[in-house]
Design an enzyme around this catalytic site. Structure first.
Site, PDB file in Angstrom:
ATOM      1  N   GLU A 152      10.630  16.302  13.872  1.00  0.00           N
ATOM      2  CA  GLU A 152      11.383  15.857  12.681  1.00  0.00           C
ATOM      3  C   GLU A 152      10.991  17.298  11.527  1.00  0.00           C
ATOM      4  OE1 GLU A 152       9.886  12.157  11.235  1.00  0.00           O
ATOM      5  OE2 GLU A 152      11.715  12.119  10.239  1.00  0.00           O
TER       6      GLU A 152
ATOM      7  N   LYS B 179       0.982  -1.188   0.058  1.00  0.00           N
ATOM      8  CA  LYS B 179       0.191   0.016   0.134  1.00  0.00           C
ATOM      9  C   LYS B 179       0.992   1.061   0.184  1.00  0.00           C
ATOM     10  CE  LYS B 179      -1.375   2.957   2.541  1.00  0.00           C
ATOM     11  NZ  LYS B 179      -1.331   4.113   1.605  1.00  0.00           N
TER      12      LYS B 179
ATOM     13  N   GLU C 294      10.263   0.909   9.967  1.00  0.00           N
ATOM     14  CA  GLU C 294      11.362   1.798   9.957  1.00  0.00           C
ATOM     15  C   GLU C 294      10.588   3.317  10.245  1.00  0.00           C
ATOM     16  OE1 GLU C 294      14.437   1.432   8.793  1.00  0.00           O
ATOM     17  OE2 GLU C 294      14.143  -0.774   8.727  1.00  0.00           O
TER      18      GLU C 294
ATOM     19  N   CYS D 131      14.281  10.436   6.578  1.00  0.00           N
ATOM     20  CA  CYS D 131      14.050   9.981   7.727  1.00  0.00           C
ATOM     21  C   CYS D 131      15.593  10.252   8.458  1.00  0.00           C
ATOM     22  CB  CYS D 131      13.455   8.620   8.085  1.00  0.00           C
ATOM     23  SG  CYS D 131      14.586   7.708   6.776  1.00  0.00           S
TER      24      CYS D 131
HETATM   25  P1  NAP Z   1       2.893   8.542   7.454  1.00  0.00           P
HETATM   26  O1  NAP Z   1       2.060   9.435   7.825  1.00  0.00           O
HETATM   27  O2  NAP Z   1       3.302   7.613   8.878  1.00  0.00           O
HETATM   28  O3  NAP Z   1       2.502   7.569   6.331  1.00  0.00           O
HETATM   29  C1  NAP Z   1       3.467   6.398   5.989  1.00  0.00           C
HETATM   30  C2  NAP Z   1       2.207   5.322   5.319  1.00  0.00           C
HETATM   31  O4  NAP Z   1       1.207   4.826   6.392  1.00  0.00           O
HETATM   32  C3  NAP Z   1       1.596   6.078   4.279  1.00  0.00           C
HETATM   33  O5  NAP Z   1       1.204   5.065   3.156  1.00  0.00           O
HETATM   34  C4  NAP Z   1       0.309   6.339   4.962  1.00  0.00           C
HETATM   35  O6  NAP Z   1      -1.227   6.093   4.243  1.00  0.00           O
HETATM   36  C5  NAP Z   1      -0.099   4.863   5.871  1.00  0.00           C
HETATM   37  N1  NAP Z   1      -0.964   5.396   7.000  1.00  0.00           N
HETATM   38  C6  NAP Z   1      -1.053   6.437   7.740  1.00  0.00           C
HETATM   39  N2  NAP Z   1      -2.027   6.292   8.462  1.00  0.00           N
HETATM   40  C7  NAP Z   1      -2.372   5.004   8.465  1.00  0.00           C
HETATM   41  C8  NAP Z   1      -2.980   4.166   9.490  1.00  0.00           C
HETATM   42  N3  NAP Z   1      -3.837   4.759  10.417  1.00  0.00           N
HETATM   43  N4  NAP Z   1      -3.078   2.930   9.181  1.00  0.00           N
HETATM   44  C9  NAP Z   1      -2.448   2.460   8.203  1.00  0.00           C
HETATM   45  N5  NAP Z   1      -1.549   3.104   7.327  1.00  0.00           N
HETATM   46  C10 NAP Z   1      -1.528   4.296   7.639  1.00  0.00           C
HETATM   47  O7  NAP Z   1       4.386   8.873   7.064  1.00  0.00           O
HETATM   48  P2  NAP Z   1       4.793   9.650   5.784  1.00  0.00           P
HETATM   49  O8  NAP Z   1       4.488  11.206   6.485  1.00  0.00           O
HETATM   50  O9  NAP Z   1       4.285   9.216   4.515  1.00  0.00           O
HETATM   51  O10 NAP Z   1       6.321   9.784   5.839  1.00  0.00           O
HETATM   52  C11 NAP Z   1       7.107  10.517   6.566  1.00  0.00           C
HETATM   53  C12 NAP Z   1       7.626   9.921   7.792  1.00  0.00           C
HETATM   54  O11 NAP Z   1       8.057   8.590   7.410  1.00  0.00           O
HETATM   55  C13 NAP Z   1       8.624  10.464   8.572  1.00  0.00           C
HETATM   56  O12 NAP Z   1       8.453  10.316   9.909  1.00  0.00           O
HETATM   57  C14 NAP Z   1       9.894   9.829   8.124  1.00  0.00           C
HETATM   58  O13 NAP Z   1      10.919   9.789   9.166  1.00  0.00           O
HETATM   59  C15 NAP Z   1       9.527   8.170   8.064  1.00  0.00           C
HETATM   60  N6  NAP Z   1      10.301   7.374   7.211  1.00  0.00           N
HETATM   61  C16 NAP Z   1      11.363   6.532   7.946  1.00  0.00           C
HETATM   62  C17 NAP Z   1      12.138   5.900   6.856  1.00  0.00           C
HETATM   63  C18 NAP Z   1      12.922   4.835   7.600  1.00  0.00           C
HETATM   64  O14 NAP Z   1      13.478   4.017   7.090  1.00  0.00           O
HETATM   65  N7  NAP Z   1      13.180   4.720   8.894  1.00  0.00           N
HETATM   66  C19 NAP Z   1      12.247   6.094   5.554  1.00  0.00           C
HETATM   67  C20 NAP Z   1      11.384   7.034   5.084  1.00  0.00           C
HETATM   68  C21 NAP Z   1      10.569   7.621   5.977  1.00  0.00           C
HETATM   69  P3  NAP Z   1      -1.250   7.761   3.338  1.00  0.00           P
HETATM   70  O15 NAP Z   1      -0.564   8.056   2.660  1.00  0.00           O
HETATM   71  O16 NAP Z   1      -2.580   7.267   2.618  1.00  0.00           O
HETATM   72  O17 NAP Z   1      -1.746   8.635   4.486  1.00  0.00           O
END
Ligand code: NAP
Length: 486
Positions: free
Chosen positions: A389, A182, A258, A292
């Site tokens: 962040e 997804k 992650e 991240c």
């Molecule tokens: P996010 O808001 O947590 O969303 C990530 C994914 O989760 C998206 O596909 C999102 O779908 C989905 N999602 C959101 N709410 C959900 C729920 N209640 N149930 C199931 N899935 C859900 O993060 P983001 O804004 O896309 O990405 C930025 C974050 O990712 C930052 O915190 C960054 O540090 C982290 N990140 C970490 C790594 C690592 O390797 N550690 C790498 C890259 C990014 P939708 O798009 O539909 O909201």
């Protein structure tokens, strides 16, 4: 060059489930926008729970045959994916830029990085081993048999639309697992294109499924509650990660998480400042700071603070901002308006508490979600940006006078993903390597992501590793057999 959207014909802007490209059962769709203009670039299927479970159905049915496919054959399909991505790099890169906003040069870098996971795990697929040994007390033998964990659910973020999926799909397939991905609703197109490429190279139906949706919460929780799902791998925020961990617990799923980071970048007085500046620019500005592992806090030892800050601010101020597809652009659009507003508020908060803006700091008027490269000094310890962040092109600089002091500050966060240290003193570097609470550390380097290295965090930055040999272990269970042999 031609319209980047031409690579993804409407037929493939739908759900990839089994051997079909299909509309959502409800017929619903949602739009994808170019963050640099706010204009709609595509409409994709908006799956609901029925579609999610249909994908799980085919992934479960495909599991036995894929697990039994010879590792060499699985490996060859991964190699073919690597080659196809590499050959079509320019098309994929333009699609990434269009939906995510990063400059084209960075998108090309992401394609090379993402493709490399397929090559790496093609090589790992044929090196999965068990062991056979005599029990210490004698009398029987111990045999370990690695087995694929089963159908996997992947939830990925928007900041690396290809690579974050690639580093889950490649090891899963190498281990013999089937997958449902997804992608983030803001950047679903690249993942659909990857599914198309994998179909073309001959990956069997049901092994790679992609479900695009605006209803992440309901679709993902239905998948995690179903007993046929055996693994969750999530990349995204710590906040959502906590929610999914709770859901995964009900089904006792294997998880790889992650999550978010808050990397400290430490420049010691003995550092080679040219190296430190290059490293800081990469660690801060790669992916427009939307990474991240981006340097979130830059600590500079007092004797070199002035020189480092002046040179860093000059380089930040010289970066050009614009549409990622335009020539010469260093800094593209941020993902959305909410992101620009959040960054603007973090800067205002720091300034209200006494920080000074050396470069940038003013959000521009006009269309698209832009924020200029920004450098802040005299950032007080209670500024919110040192805890949150930033996820954008903003660099707070803080001075330090002793290693103990900076180590304590760097570790004073719930996160523990990445850190960076610049010093020419080996012992000092090693003390930081041992003392910093991070899963990854760049020593005199701002670029640490590498498919052959174990990527992952400690503390609330996550569980498990992606890439490297550890990456495939996340997709393998081990059955142990006790064999009677007096
Ligand atoms: P996010 O808001 O947590 O969303 C990530 C994914 O989760 C998206 O596909 C999102 O779908 C989905 N999602 C959101 N709410 C959900 C729920 N209640 N149930 C199931 N899935 C859900 O993060 P983001 O804004 O896309 O990405 C930025 C974050 O990712 C930052 O915190 C960054 O540090 C982290 N990140 C970490 C790594 C690592 O390797 N550690 C790498 C890259 C990014 P939708 O798009 O539909 O909201």
């Amino acid at each position: 060059m031609s319209d980047p959207m031409n690579v993804l014909v409407p037929e493939h802007r739908r759900l990839r489930i089994g051997d079909a490209w299909r509309d959502a059962a409800s017929g619903a769709t949602f739009v994808v926008e170019d963050p640099a203009t706010g204009k709609t670039i595509a409409e994709v299927a908006d799956a609901d729970v029925v579609d999610g479970l249909a994908a799980l159905d085919v992934a479960s049915k495909a599991m036995a045959e894929w697990a039994a496919t010879p590792p060499r054959k699985r490996s060859e399909l991964l190699t073919a994916t690597y080659r196809a991505l590499t050959e079509r790099s320019e098309e994929v890169a333009r699609l990434i830029t269009l939906e995510m906003g990063k400059p084209l040069a960075e998108a090309r870098g992401e394609v090379a990085y993402g493709a490399e996971f397929f090559r790496w795990f093609a090589e790992e697929a044929v090196r999965v081993e068990g062991r056979y040994n005599t029990a210490p007390a004698g009398g029987y033998r111990i045999l370990t048999v690695p087995r694929p964990v089963g159908p996997c659910v992947f939830v990925t973020p928007w900041n690396f639309p290809l690579a974050m999926g690639a580093r889950k799909i490649a090891p899963a397939l190498a281990a013999g697992c089937t997958t449902i991905t997804k992608p983030a609703a803001q950047t679903p197109l690249t993942m659909l294109f990857l599914a198309r490429i994998m179909e073309e190279v001959g990956v069997p139906p049901g092994v790679v499924n992609v479900v695009t949706t605006k209803r992440a919460g309901e679709v993902v929780s239905a998948l995690l509650a179903d007993r046929r799902t055996r693994k969750l791998s999530f990349t995204g925020s710590t906040e959502v990660g906590r929610v999914l961990l709770r859901q995964a617990a009900d089904n006792v799923l294997r998880t790889s998480m992650e999550l978010g980071g808050n990397a400290a970048l430490i420049v010691c007085a003995d550092a080679d400042l040219d190296v430190a500046l290059d490293g800081a620019m990469v660690a801060k500005m790669r992916n427009i700071g939307e990474s991240c592992i981006a340097a979130n806090r830059i600590y500079v030892e007092e004797p070199v603070r002035e020189e480092f800050t002046a040179r860093f601010a000059k380089r930040m101020g010289a970066l050009s901002v614009g549409h990622g597809l335009d020539d010469g652009v260093d800094v593209g659009a941020l993902i959305d308006e909410a992101s620009v507003t959040k960054i603007d508020e973090l800067v205002a908060d720091a300034v209200n508490r006494g920080a000074r803006v050396l470069v940038g700091g003013e959000r521009p008027d006009g269309p698209g979600h832009f924020y200029p490269p920004t450098v802040l000094v005299d950032v007080p310890e209670d500024a919110r940006m040192l805890e949150a962040e930033i996820f954008g092109p903003v660099a707070p600089i803080i001075s330090f006078t002793s290693d103990d002091e900076v180590m304590a500050k760097a570790n004073d966060t719930e996160h523990g993903l990445a850190g960076y240290v610049f010093t020419r003193d080996l012992q000092r570097a090693l003390r930081f390597a041992e003392g910093l609470e991070t899963g990854m550390l760049g020593i005199n380097r701002g670029l640490i992501s590498d498919p052959s290295a174990p990527f992952g965090g400690v503390k609330q930055s996550g569980i498990g590793k992606e890439g490297s040999h550890e990456g495939i272990l996340e997709y393998l269970d081990v059955t142990y057999a006790a064999i009677d042999l007096p």
